[in-house]
Structures are given as structure tokens and as C-alpha cells.
Design an enzyme around this catalytic site. Structure first.
Site, PDB file in Angstrom:
ATOM      1  N   ASP A 141      -5.936   0.014   0.604  1.00 44.62           N
ATOM      2  CA  ASP A 141      -6.004  -0.071   2.058  1.00 44.62           C
ATOM      3  C   ASP A 141      -7.311  -0.760   2.435  1.00 44.62           C
ATOM      4  OD1 ASP A 141      -7.970   1.801   1.617  1.00 44.62           O
ATOM      5  OD2 ASP A 141      -7.277   3.178   3.176  1.00 44.62           O
TER       6      ASP A 141
ATOM      7  N   LYS B   7       0.831  -1.204   0.000  1.00 45.67           N
ATOM      8  CA  LYS B   7       0.000   0.000   0.000  1.00 45.67           C
ATOM      9  C   LYS B   7       0.863   1.250   0.000  1.00 45.67           C
ATOM     10  CE  LYS B   7      -1.682   2.089   3.547  1.00 45.67           C
ATOM     11  NZ  LYS B   7      -2.410   2.518   4.770  1.00 45.67           N
TER      12      LYS B   7
END
Length: 215
Positions: free
Chosen positions: A141, A123
Site C-alpha cells: 500500500d 494490494k
């Protein structure tokens, strides 16, 4: 959700998110380095605390060289009360050291090289690629993972699998903006528990996968 519906969803979300504050990770993107460090601070931390800590820290140092010169205990005090502030302070030092020794003082621009840095997962690496370098990537996320599955656009078990599914399915022109759109929507309306479906402008495209209660 039918694959072609994504165009309508993105168009609507671009309008909807204008009513809400920019997610924390979008505030400190002046350089790839500030993007990276701000993202490290944001992990498991509320946006308000992340923004405040980032602002304080970058007043002291905003390059790998200057940051490495700041003692770890000073970084700890500066970024408190972000979650795991002691661990993050040490991680920031390690990142700066590796950027200087391995990458000539420049934050790397590829996903593979970014993943070599301490504390950097997929991420974070994708956020640096997209926001720091304006290159194609898909940052996933919990919000992106949850909403993509809730819509029925993908069927995956974890964020990494969602990223791979989106890379296969999501039109490339939406890759950079997709995270910003879904994070803002997830923080403000499409909540993990009891989302505000009655106020949702993309409800007609949503299969509400896993939604047990709604408002």
C-alpha cells in the site's frame, strides 16, 4: 540501505510495532471472505471507521451466500460512513455473486483468480493470499511503497512496481509480515510528511530518500 540490513530492520520493527494498535486489516481475518470484504471496506478509509463498519456488517452476514441475501441499501447503511460506501456496497454484492457462480462459493486462493473479482487490485489480492490463506505474497500500500523507497531498499515510482521489486529482493520469509510491519510504522511514526526520525529505531539504516522535513 544495504540489502543485508533488511534483517536488522525487520527484527527492530517487530519489536516496535507492539506499542501500537493492530492495523484495521488485521482485525477480521477469521476467513478468507471476511479478510477480503474488510479489505474492500478499508480502501481510502481510516482504520477506526473500517473496524466499526466491518464489525457491523459481519454481524449481519459473514459468508458469500448470506451477504448476497442482504439488500444493497442495507449494506450501504451498515457500512456508512466508510469512503464510497454506496460503490462498495454494490461491489460487495458483485464479489459475492462471482464467488458463488465462478468459484463454487469459496474465495479463490491465487493472486490471478482474486484479481478477477470486482474491485480487487493487487494490494487487496495479496492481503487475502497472505492473511486469509497464509500463503506467500507481498501486499503493497502507500505506506509500504513510501517506506521501502525512503529506506533506499527499492527505487520505484508506484506500489505495483514496488511489489515486483520486493518480490525480487525481499527474503521470502519476510513476505507475509512485511505489510503489517510497515503499515503500522507508517501510520504511527514514519509519516508521509515530517516523519519522526528522532524517535526512529531504524534511522541508522535509512537513507531518508525524499524526506525534506523531519521531527
Amino acid at each position: 540501505m544495504h540489502p543485508e540490513d533488511i534483517h536488522h530492520v525487520v527484527r527492530i520493527l517487530r519489536q516496535e510495532i507492539r506499542q501500537w494498535p493492530l492495523p484495521a486489516i488485521g482485525h477480521y481475518v477469521e476467513t478468507p471472505f471476511t479478510t477480503l470484504i474488510s479489505c474492500i471496506l478499508s480502501l481510502r478509509t481510516q482504520d477506526k471507521a473500517t473496524n466499526a463498519a466491518s464489525g457491523r456488517l459481519f454481524k449481519i452476514a459473514n459468508t458469500p451466500e448470506t451477504m448476497l441475501a442482504v439488500p444493497v441499501n442495507v449494506i450501504e447503511k451498515t457500512i456508512y460512513p466508510v469512503s464510497f460506501y454506496r460503490v462498495k456496497a454494490r461491489t460487495i454484492h458483485k464479489i459475492c455473486d462471482q464467488v458463488l457462480t465462478q468459484f463454487g462459493g469459496e474465495v479463490p486462493s491465487t493472486l490471478e483468480e482474486l484479481l478477477e473479482l470486482p474491485g480487487v487490485g493487487r494490494k487487496t489480492a495479496n492481503i487475502v493470499v497472505t492473511l486469509g490463506f497464509q500463503k506467500e505474497g507481498i501486499a503493497v500500500d502507500t505506506h509500504v511503497h513510501r517506506i521501502s523507497n525512503r529506506l533506499g531498499y527499492v527505487r520505484t515510482r508506484n506500489p505495483d512496481a514496488t511489489e515486483m521489486a520486493l518480490r525480487r529482493k525481499l527474503p521470502r520469509r519476510y513476505w507475509i509480515v512485511y505489510n503489517d510491519l510497515l503499515v503500522a510504522y507508517g501510520q504511527n511514526l514514519c509519516k508521509p510528511i515530517s516523519p519522526f526520525c528522532s524517535r526512529c529505531k531504524i534511522a541508522e539504516y535509512c537513507r531518508r530518500v525524499g524526506v525534506k522535513t523531519k521531527r
